[in-house]
Write a protein that holds these residues in place. Sequence first.
Motif, mmCIF file in Angstrom:
data_model
loop_
_atom_site.group_PDB
_atom_site.id
_atom_site.type_symbol
_atom_site.label_atom_id
_atom_site.label_comp_id
_atom_site.label_asym_id
_atom_site.label_seq_id
_atom_site.Cartn_x
_atom_site.Cartn_y
_atom_site.Cartn_z
ATOM 1 N N ALA A 179 89.176 166.183 34.259
ATOM 2 C CA ALA A 179 87.724 166.050 34.136
ATOM 3 C C ALA A 179 87.018 167.348 34.528
ATOM 4 N N GLU A 180 87.485 167.968 35.599
ATOM 5 C CA GLU A 180 86.867 169.221 36.051
ATOM 6 C C GLU A 180 87.043 170.332 35.011
ATOM 7 N N TRP A 181 88.169 170.329 34.318
ATOM 8 C CA TRP A 181 88.443 171.358 33.319
ATOM 9 C C TRP A 181 87.727 171.086 31.999
ATOM 10 N N GLY A 182 87.236 169.878 31.805
ATOM 11 C CA GLY A 182 86.557 169.544 30.561
ATOM 12 C C GLY A 182 87.451 168.946 29.503
ATOM 13 N N LEU A 183 88.672 168.564 29.880
ATOM 14 C CA LEU A 183 89.586 167.940 28.925
ATOM 15 C C LEU A 183 89.195 166.492 28.645
ATOM 16 N N ILE A 184 88.658 165.821 29.659
ATOM 17 C CA ILE A 184 88.209 164.442 29.511
ATOM 18 C C ILE A 184 86.773 164.327 30.026
ATOM 19 N N THR A 185 86.181 163.167 29.816
ATOM 20 C CA THR A 185 84.781 162.968 30.188
ATOM 21 C C THR A 185 84.627 162.528 31.632
ATOM 22 N N ARG A 186 85.362 161.468 32.005
ATOM 23 C CA ARG A 186 85.244 160.984 33.384
ATOM 24 C C ARG A 186 86.463 160.156 33.762
ATOM 25 N N VAL A 187 86.569 159.894 35.064
ATOM 26 C CA VAL A 187 87.691 159.134 35.625
ATOM 27 C C VAL A 187 87.163 157.826 36.196
ATOM 28 N N VAL A 188 87.893 156.751 35.947
ATOM 29 C CA VAL A 188 87.541 155.443 36.497
ATOM 30 C C VAL A 188 88.793 154.826 37.101
ATOM 31 N N SER A 189 88.626 153.750 37.843
ATOM 32 C CA SER A 189 89.789 153.063 38.402
ATOM 33 C C SER A 189 90.583 152.408 37.277
ATOM 34 N N ALA A 190 91.853 152.176 37.524
ATOM 35 C CA ALA A 190 92.693 151.525 36.516
ATOM 36 C C ALA A 190 92.142 150.154 36.145
ATOM 37 N N GLU A 191 91.594 149.464 37.133
ATOM 38 C CA GLU A 191 91.060 148.129 36.895
ATOM 39 C C GLU A 191 89.834 148.154 35.987
ATOM 40 N N ASP A 192 89.099 149.260 36.017
ATOM 41 C CA ASP A 192 87.854 149.346 35.267
ATOM 42 C C ASP A 192 88.004 150.014 33.904
ATOM 43 N N LEU A 193 89.178 150.575 33.617
ATOM 44 C CA LEU A 193 89.332 151.398 32.421
ATOM 45 C C LEU A 193 88.983 150.646 31.140
ATOM 46 N N THR A 194 89.616 149.529 30.906
ATOM 47 C CA THR A 194 89.416 148.793 29.652
ATOM 48 C C THR A 194 87.983 148.319 29.505
ATOM 49 N N VAL A 195 87.446 147.751 30.591
ATOM 50 C CA VAL A 195 86.069 147.240 30.545
ATOM 51 C C VAL A 195 85.077 148.377 30.333
ATOM 52 N N ASN A 196 85.291 149.495 31.023
ATOM 53 C CA ASN A 196 84.385 150.630 30.919
ATOM 54 C C ASN A 196 84.385 151.208 29.513
ATOM 55 N N ALA A 197 85.576 151.402 28.948
ATOM 56 C CA ALA A 197 85.671 151.974 27.606
ATOM 57 C C ALA A 197 85.070 151.040 26.563
ATOM 58 N N ALA A 198 85.340 149.744 26.697
ATOM 59 C CA ALA A 198 84.786 148.777 25.752
ATOM 60 C C ALA A 198 83.266 148.746 25.835
ATOM 61 N N SER A 199 82.732 148.870 27.043
ATOM 62 C CA SER A 199 81.285 148.874 27.227
ATOM 63 C C SER A 199 80.655 150.084 26.538
ATOM 64 N N ILE A 200 81.289 151.237 26.673
ATOM 65 C CA ILE A 200 80.786 152.442 26.018
ATOM 66 C C ILE A 200 80.819 152.270 24.505
ATOM 67 N N ALA A 201 81.930 151.744 23.992
ATOM 68 C CA ALA A 201 82.052 151.551 22.546
ATOM 69 C C ALA A 201 80.988 150.589 22.029
ATOM 70 N N ARG A 202 80.727 149.518 22.763
ATOM 71 C CA ARG A 202 79.693 148.561 22.334
ATOM 72 C C ARG A 202 78.316 149.219 22.326
ATOM 73 N N ARG A 203 78.042 150.008 23.348
ATOM 74 C CA ARG A 203 76.738 150.667 23.424
ATOM 75 C C ARG A 203 76.565 151.646 22.262
ATOM 76 N N LEU A 204 77.599 152.389 21.958
ATOM 77 C CA LEU A 204 77.520 153.331 20.852
ATOM 78 C C LEU A 204 77.421 152.614 19.508
ATOM 79 N N ALA A 205 78.124 151.493 19.393
ATOM 80 C CA ALA A 205 78.087 150.732 18.138
ATOM 81 C C ALA A 205 76.721 150.131 17.878
ATOM 82 N N SER A 206 75.924 149.987 18.924
ATOM 83 C CA SER A 206 74.579 149.430 18.759
ATOM 84 C C SER A 206 73.529 150.529 18.660
ATOM 85 N N GLY A 207 73.978 151.771 18.556
ATOM 86 C CA GLY A 207 73.061 152.905 18.521
ATOM 87 C C GLY A 207 72.719 153.355 17.110
#
Length: 265
Positions: A179-207
């Motif tokens: 993340a610091e190098w700019g290879l990825i956007t951000r880091v989340v906990s393993a438990e939150d990964l799927t929910v977080n990514a799906a939430s982003i995709a839904r928000r973008l799909a409604s944009g």
Amino acid sequence: MTTEAASVECTVAEGIATIILNRPDARNGMNQEVADALYDIAIRLTHDKSVRAVLIEGRGPVFSVGGDVGVFASTAVEALPETLSRMAARYHDALGRFARLEVPVVCAVHGAVAGGALGLLYISDIVIASEKTKFALGFGSIGLTGDGGTSWFLPRLIGVRRAAELYFEDRVLDATEAAEWGLITRVVSAEDLTVNAASIARRLASGPTRAYGTMRTLFRRSATAERDAHLAEETAAVGRIAGTIDATRAFRSFVTKQAPEFEGR
């Protein structure tokens, strides 16, 4: 739309195309079947007007270790150059089509991302990683030059010196460093990964899908565009998108202090 292959799955629902690498026993190693499946999916998504965002994930303990070295090792020496060239060509065709999609792409990674699999991160707009994910190229350790668009994308993402460090020193990055190098956007906990990514995709799909698609095009061309020509293209784009239904409604919503509802047109 729902497609299933032994190596890759793709479903489209509520405007989101979810692509899942599905070789968990091989740590989602990439072979010809994976390359062909990704290419076929990219072709279908290009023509599917219902898709307004893409989400890429991997099934099993890791996102992907890159090329399936076991396949390479079991291939006859005289057949190996053609085997690798054919697989890389189809994979690169798939990456090119994903990069040209006129909808935002989100990628959720975990465990490990290595070698050519990084190509799926390069063509994504938002990359979320679980906190213990490791990132590496590893091409030198198997005597190869690399694929997945790494030699083109990586210096542009993280800089030439850091890209060289990953290439020549086989440096392994943890998620925080990535993340610091700019290879990825951000880091989340393993438990939150799927929910977080799906939430982003839904928000973008409604944009505003057409605006997002034009943003992707401008980003992609900026790396090689001449400045004044690119500014002219940006001018033309903002004028063109200003005439869309989504932009018109958003202007009115701003004035009335209401949240806009985008339809993707």
